[in-house]
Design a protein around this motif. Structure first.
Motif, short mmCIF file in Angstrom:
data_model
loop_
_atom_site.label_atom_id
_atom_site.label_comp_id
_atom_site.label_asym_id
_atom_site.label_seq_id
_atom_site.Cartn_x
_atom_site.Cartn_y
_atom_site.Cartn_z
N SER A 8 64.98 88.69 48.27
CA SER A 8 65.75 87.89 47.32
C SER A 8 65.62 88.59 45.97
O SER A 8 64.70 88.32 45.20
N ILE A 9 66.53 89.50 45.72
CA ILE A 9 66.42 90.36 44.53
C ILE A 9 66.56 89.54 43.26
O ILE A 9 65.83 89.73 42.29
N LEU A 10 67.50 88.61 43.26
CA LEU A 10 67.68 87.71 42.13
C LEU A 10 67.43 86.29 42.62
O LEU A 10 68.34 85.59 43.01
N PRO A 11 66.17 85.84 42.62
CA PRO A 11 65.81 84.57 43.28
C PRO A 11 66.40 83.35 42.60
O PRO A 11 66.48 83.28 41.37
N GLN A 12 66.78 82.37 43.43
CA GLN A 12 67.33 81.11 42.91
C GLN A 12 66.22 80.07 42.69
O GLN A 12 66.40 79.13 41.93
N GLU A 13 65.09 80.25 43.38
CA GLU A 13 63.97 79.32 43.24
C GLU A 13 63.34 79.50 41.86
O GLU A 13 62.98 80.60 41.47
N LYS A 14 63.24 78.44 41.10
CA LYS A 14 62.80 78.56 39.70
C LYS A 14 61.45 77.92 39.43
O LYS A 14 60.90 78.08 38.34
N ASN A 15 60.90 77.17 40.37
CA ASN A 15 59.67 76.43 40.11
C ASN A 15 58.40 77.18 40.48
O ASN A 15 57.38 77.02 39.83
N TYR A 16 58.46 78.00 41.54
CA TYR A 16 57.23 78.59 42.05
C TYR A 16 57.22 80.12 42.00
O TYR A 16 56.23 80.73 42.39
N ILE A 17 58.28 80.74 41.53
CA ILE A 17 58.33 82.19 41.48
C ILE A 17 58.18 82.67 40.03
O ILE A 17 59.04 82.40 39.19
N LYS A 18 57.08 83.38 39.76
CA LYS A 18 56.85 83.88 38.41
C LYS A 18 57.48 85.26 38.20
O LYS A 18 57.86 85.61 37.09
N LEU A 19 57.56 86.03 39.28
CA LEU A 19 58.15 87.36 39.18
C LEU A 19 59.65 87.24 39.43
O LEU A 19 60.10 87.26 40.57
N ARG A 20 60.44 87.14 38.36
CA ARG A 20 61.85 86.84 38.49
C ARG A 20 62.76 87.97 38.03
O ARG A 20 63.97 87.92 38.24
N ASN A 21 62.21 89.00 37.42
CA ASN A 21 63.02 90.09 36.90
C ASN A 21 63.66 90.87 38.06
O ASN A 21 62.97 91.46 38.89
N GLU B 245 66.59 73.57 45.00
CA GLU B 245 66.04 72.24 45.24
C GLU B 245 64.84 72.27 46.19
O GLU B 245 63.81 71.63 45.93
N ARG B 246 64.96 73.05 47.27
CA ARG B 246 63.96 73.00 48.35
C ARG B 246 62.86 74.06 48.22
O ARG B 246 61.76 73.87 48.71
N GLY B 247 63.19 75.25 47.65
CA GLY B 247 62.16 76.27 47.48
C GLY B 247 62.42 77.54 48.26
O GLY B 247 63.37 77.65 49.03
N LYS B 248 61.54 78.51 48.05
CA LYS B 248 61.74 79.86 48.60
C LYS B 248 61.67 79.90 50.13
O LYS B 248 62.30 80.75 50.76
N GLY B 249 60.91 78.98 50.74
CA GLY B 249 60.85 78.94 52.20
C GLY B 249 62.19 78.60 52.82
O GLY B 249 62.54 79.10 53.89
N TYR B 250 62.96 77.77 52.12
CA TYR B 250 64.31 77.46 52.57
C TYR B 250 65.16 78.73 52.55
O TYR B 250 65.88 79.03 53.51
N GLY B 251 65.04 79.48 51.46
CA GLY B 251 65.79 80.72 51.34
C GLY B 251 65.38 81.74 52.38
O GLY B 251 66.23 82.44 52.95
N GLU B 252 64.09 81.82 52.68
CA GLU B 252 63.59 82.75 53.68
C GLU B 252 64.19 82.43 55.06
O GLU B 252 64.62 83.33 55.79
N GLY B 253 64.24 81.16 55.39
CA GLY B 253 64.82 80.76 56.67
C GLY B 253 66.29 81.11 56.76
O GLY B 253 66.77 81.56 57.82
N GLU B 254 67.00 80.93 55.67
CA GLU B 254 68.42 81.31 55.63
C GLU B 254 68.60 82.81 55.87
O GLU B 254 69.53 83.23 56.57
N ILE B 255 67.72 83.60 55.25
CA ILE B 255 67.82 85.06 55.38
C ILE B 255 67.66 85.48 56.84
O ILE B 255 68.45 86.27 57.37
N ILE B 256 66.62 84.97 57.48
CA ILE B 256 66.38 85.36 58.88
C ILE B 256 67.54 84.94 59.77
O ILE B 256 68.01 85.71 60.62
#
Length: 271
Positions: free
Chosen positions: A23-36, A100-111
């Motif tokens: 996720s090069i440009l992550p949508q999750e904003k609450n738990y990801i500190k490395l966003r650049n 809304e749901r977090g990075k795990g949701y995005g990971e599942g979508e990717i797979i």
């Protein structure tokens, strides 16, 4: 007298495809500190190059859910030089749901997207999934030691209903049967992480799985904390390596021993 010949068991010998989730440009904003995005992209590219140059992995799929385009010429030239096959896929995940749901949701979508849209994965029997910005330094040992008919996860704590998802390996059909849509239950804000959802799926369905035979040696930075993976873990890695080799992460009695190691380490650190 009729002699019956024993039929030879046809073992599947093909190697698993390596799936790198990104996720090069992550949508999750609450738990990801490395966003650049540029910094993340550089780390992803370094990981792809590592698997091309320094491992015997033959087929690699890189799947990004932010639809962030970048110059891939260098990667494909490198893959050609090392006689590897690389496939790079981009798509835009459900930004609203991920936020809304977090990075795990995005990971599942990717797979799920990769399994449905990758040419390499379409032809594959099994796959090894790794989190994108890290390098599994002993990936060759892992690849050579697994049986592609079985399901493998890294160290697990079933007693606490959580399982490590940085790397796992399994046949595509098993993932499709049990895990393809479980990401929809993820809700980070409520403390329901992908590690919990997958562990609960295993328990509920009584899925037979094994520890990854070689404890993964990880090099990289966590996106959630910006800290290195496996930092100050030399003792633990030695212990975990033995537990992994004998498939002991699946037994609950081992955890008091592991926790005692942490307690001892904490006491020494406090002196």
């Amino acid at each position: 007298m009729k002699i019956l010949q024993r039929k030879k068991f046809n073992m599947i010998k093909e190697e698993p495809v390596l799936l790198i989730t990104a996720s090069i440009l992550p949508q999750e904003k609450n738990y990801i500190k490395l966003r650049n995005a540029k910094q993340r992209l550089e780390q992803y590219i370094n990981s792809i190059k590592f698997y091309i140059k320094h491992t015997k992995i033959k087929k690699i799929v890189f799947c990004d859910n932010s639809n962030y385009r970048f110059d891939t010429k260098e990667i494909f030239l490198l893959a050609e030089k090392y006689e590897k096959t690389v496939e790079i896929i981009h798509f835009l995940g459900d930004c609203e749901k991920i936020a809304e749901r977090g990075k795990g949701y995005g990971e599942g979508e990717i797979i799920k997207y990769a399994l449905k849209n990758s040419n390499l994965l379409e032809k594959a029997y099994a796959f090894i999934k790794v989190t994108g910005r890290i390098k599994i330094l002993n990936i060759d040992d892992i690849k050579n030691s697994i049986n592609i008919n079985k399901i493998y996860f890294n160290k697990s704590i079933i007693e606490y209903q959580a399982i490590d998802t940085v790397i796992f390996c399994m046949p595509k059909r098993e993932y499709a049967k049990y895990f393809m849509n479980v990401y929809k239950k993820v809700y980070d804000k409520r403390g329901i992480y992908i590690e919990h959802v997958i562990a609960n799926t295993i328990l509920r369905n009584r899925i037979k799985y094994y520890n990854i035979p070689f404890y993964p040696v990880i090099k990289g930075i966590r996106g959630t904390t910006k800290t290195p993976y496996q930092q100050n873990m030399e003792l633990e890695k030695k212990v975990y390596q033995g537990l992994s080799r004998f498939n002991l992460f699946n037994v609950n009695w081992i955890y008091p021993i592991i926790f005692s190691l942490y307690d001892e380490k904490s006491r020494k650190g406090g002196k």
